[in-house]
Design a protein around this motif. Structure first.
Motif, mmCIF file in Angstrom:
data_model
loop_
_atom_site.group_PDB
_atom_site.id
_atom_site.type_symbol
_atom_site.label_atom_id
_atom_site.label_comp_id
_atom_site.label_asym_id
_atom_site.label_seq_id
_atom_site.Cartn_x
_atom_site.Cartn_y
_atom_site.Cartn_z
ATOM 1 N N CYS A 335 0.964 -1.149 0.212
ATOM 2 C CA CYS A 335 -0.146 0.148 -0.562
ATOM 3 C C CYS A 335 0.618 1.562 0.190
ATOM 4 O O CYS A 335 2.159 0.948 -0.070
ATOM 5 C CB CYS A 335 -0.729 -0.122 1.200
ATOM 6 S SG CYS A 335 0.005 0.574 2.411
ATOM 7 N N ARG A 337 1.411 2.984 2.153
ATOM 8 C CA ARG A 337 2.325 3.630 3.857
ATOM 9 C C ARG A 337 3.346 2.072 3.704
ATOM 10 O O ARG A 337 4.149 2.264 4.228
ATOM 11 C CB ARG A 337 1.197 3.394 4.925
ATOM 12 C CG ARG A 337 0.445 4.844 4.722
ATOM 13 C CD ARG A 337 -0.001 4.416 6.506
ATOM 14 N NE ARG A 337 -1.470 5.215 5.813
ATOM 15 C CZ ARG A 337 -1.358 6.242 6.812
ATOM 16 N NH1 ARG A 337 0.043 7.246 6.616
ATOM 17 N NH2 ARG A 337 -2.385 6.869 6.591
ATOM 18 N N CYS A 338 2.918 1.175 2.905
ATOM 19 C CA CYS A 338 4.462 0.576 2.982
ATOM 20 C C CYS A 338 5.534 1.256 2.676
ATOM 21 O O CYS A 338 6.573 0.743 2.673
ATOM 22 C CB CYS A 338 4.049 -0.738 1.990
ATOM 23 S SG CYS A 338 2.788 -2.291 2.443
ATOM 24 N N CYS A 409 4.383 -2.027 7.978
ATOM 25 C CA CYS A 409 3.416 -1.369 7.576
ATOM 26 C C CYS A 409 2.424 -1.201 8.607
ATOM 27 O O CYS A 409 1.624 -1.838 9.053
ATOM 28 C CB CYS A 409 2.620 -1.410 6.366
ATOM 29 S SG CYS A 409 1.783 -0.327 5.748
ATOM 30 N N HIS A 412 -1.872 -1.637 7.327
ATOM 31 C CA HIS A 412 -0.732 -3.331 7.276
ATOM 32 C C HIS A 412 -1.800 -3.511 8.685
ATOM 33 O O HIS A 412 -1.332 -5.435 8.675
ATOM 34 C CB HIS A 412 -0.664 -3.780 6.223
ATOM 35 C CG HIS A 412 -1.034 -3.826 5.019
ATOM 36 N ND1 HIS A 412 -0.478 -2.918 4.057
ATOM 37 C CD2 HIS A 412 -1.969 -4.377 4.514
ATOM 38 C CE1 HIS A 412 -0.624 -3.134 2.461
ATOM 39 N NE2 HIS A 412 -1.534 -4.148 2.927
HETATM 40 ZN ZN LIG Z 1 1.058 -0.853 3.584
#
Ligand SMILES: [Zn+2]
Length: 521
Positions: A335, A337-338, A409, A412
């Motif tokens: 994602c 933010r990863c 993350c 996640h």
């Molecule tokens: Zn993520």
């Protein structure tokens, strides 16, 4: 009197149609009117003598769309019964190719519903035909062609119907140029028609996105934008007019979509995306396109994608460079933010208003986004989850990078990796760069080349512009003691923040930037 059993609202027949039997099945003693349309196979088309025809269809999709059309007609015109039967397979001259019957209380609604059904079936149902000519040739014929405005309206009407009326009426959308692609065809067109896409932002990215998706016949488009058009938008948002300035962009864009393609159902939302409305707006759309110009909207969408498991295709533009990333919304793929664990704060990287942009740059990325969206809806290969496309429009170099699902993350559900004690403060002040060098720092200039030329760093330094941070951070030493510099210290702080999240834990930023230095070197 007995009312005969109802026929399916829309069906196909491999064998010859029996209009008398079909008509009997439409009888209803409450009705005073019955209207019927029959399309016949005729012996010529566009100057060619035709000997016979073949019809093929994507039966499952076609039956669904056909039933939807008949139901729409019943509701819209208030008729009692309506049905449509279409032939498949090989037909001879004079055969009935399509039959529409409508029973109603009065003749007017029967006529209008009948006309509506045959017109909609021709435009919306994935049926196509092959003509066989006297000279032995044959060819697939696109039924939509007769709807092309201004082109031989009278000499290429359908060979299987004697009703020219719809070629004289308003021009209708024509998808023949994309349907000619083997990857699209009638089946792909039906998929696009059945699809729904939510577009966040009707600006530099959103304009080309909406133009191409509406033109392609994507059935339903949602538009979210809370801004009003300003004259400074027009160099990149060329769909709008100067006279439109001051009006809400979501409404302007919706009107443009309707004018371009009245078959598209369009839902404008004059609002800014926020935590309170995001889940509701995503609703039942198949795909979401992020065409926003700020990080808070992007991260809001990213987190909503993970909550709702809805795919979001992100596009971001910074000056001459941009990137695309597809967030699939599942647990196993990357994602936003990863990739960007420390949510980059608005105003640090800069949007078009602050950083400046040439109009075609968002145009290129919006077009790429529209292309990826259509490929996604058609099931064609393209940018996958766990990938990013980075395209530099100065050097015209594109890079396809891996985006990794980060184990820690936060979006996640993991803990961010920042649990260990942070090293030195993010920002540090020096009177001169010589002091920094004396303390063992390596200087890294994060400005772009033009700024660097205009105001050189008064000491030896590496050059790693903001736009290359993610792609070229690997050239830095993980344990290196770097001092990041820019003009005012804002961008270098954001860059240091980002590089720390990538593992360069000793990165620091020169507070106040080069402008704040007391001694030149
Ligand atoms: Zn993520």
């Amino acid at each position: 009197m007995n009312i005969p059993p109802r026929a399916a609202p829309f069906s196909f027949s491999e064998g010859a149609l029996d209009p008398a039997a079909l008509q009997r099945a439409m009888r209803d003693d409450t009705c005073g009117g019955f209207a019927c349309f029959e399309g016949w196979v005729r012996n010529h088309n566009e100057g060619h003598a035709v000997t016979r025809l073949e019809y093929e269809a994507f039966v499952e999709l076609a039956e669904k769309e056909g039933a939807r059309i008949v139901a729409e007609a019943v509701k819209r015109f208030g008729v009692t019964r309506a049905a449509c039967v279409h032939r498949l397979g090989s037909l001879a001259i004079g055969d009935v190719a399509v039959w529409v019957g409508v029973s109603a209380a009065h003749r007017d609604e029967a006529f209008r519903a009948c006309r509506f059904i045959i017109d909609e079936v021709k435009h919306r149902v994935p049926i196509w035909k092959k003509e066989h000519y006297v000279n032995g040739d044959s060819g697939w014929v696109n039924c939509e062609r007769c709807a092309l405005p201004g082109e031989h309206q009278h000499d290429h009407s359908h060979d299987h119907d004697h009703d020219h009326a719809h070629s004289l009426a308003e021009p209708a959308p024509d998808y023949s140029r994309q349907m000619a692609l083997r990857e699209v065809g009638p089946g792909g067109q039906a998929r696009l028609r059945a699809a729904s896409v939510l577009v966040i932002g009707a600006g530099g990215l959103g304009v080309p996105v909406l133009q191409y998706l509406a033109g392609a016949g994507v059935g339903r488009l949602g538009i979210v934008d809370g801004d009003r058009l300003e004259p400074s938008n027009l160099h990149r948002q060329t769909w709008y007019a100067l006279a439109d300035c001051g009006r809400e962009k979501a409404l302007l864009a919706a009107a443009r979509v309707r004018a371009l393609n009245p078959e598209v159902s369009v839902e404008p939302h004059v609002t800014r995306l926020d935590a309170g409305n995001v889940d509701g707006l995503l609703g039942d759309f198949d795909l979401v396109l992020d065409c926003s110009d700020n990080f808070s909207t992007k991260f809001l969408l990213n987190d909503a994608a993970l909550r709702t498991h809805k795919p979001v295709l992100f596009a971001s533009v910074y000056q001459y460079e941009g990137q695309l990333q597809l967030v699939a919304g599942d647990d196993s793929t990357a994602c936003l933010r990863c990739v960007w664990p420390e949510a980059t704060r608005d105003g640090l990287v800069g949007n078009c208003a602050e950083a400046g942009v040439l109009g075609p740059v968002p145009g290129v990325f919006g077009s790429l986004q529209a292309l990826e969206a259509l490929k996604h809806l058609l099931g064609l290969p393209g940018l996958g989850a766990n990938e990013m496309l980075i395209f530099d429009l100065v050097t015209l170099s594109a890079q396809r990078l891996r985006a990794r699902r980060a184990p820690g993350c936060a979006a996640h559900g993991g803990r961010s990796g920042a649990a260990a004690s942070p090293p030195a403060t993010l920002e540090v002040e020096f009177a001169s760069l010589a002091d920094a060098l004396a303390q063992g720092y390596t200087l890294v200039d994060v400005r772009d080349s033009r700024e660097r030329d205009a105001m050189p760093v008064p000491a030896p330094s590496l050059h790693l512009p903001m736009s290359k941070l993610l792609t070229e951070a690997s050239s830095l030493d993980l344990d290196g003691r770097y001092l990041l510099v820019c003009a005012t210290g804002k961008r270098s702080a954001a860059a240091a923040d980002l590089l720390r999240s990538q593992g360069l834990r000793a990165c620091q930023s020169l507070r106040g930037g080069l402008k704040n230095l007391k001694a030149p070197a």
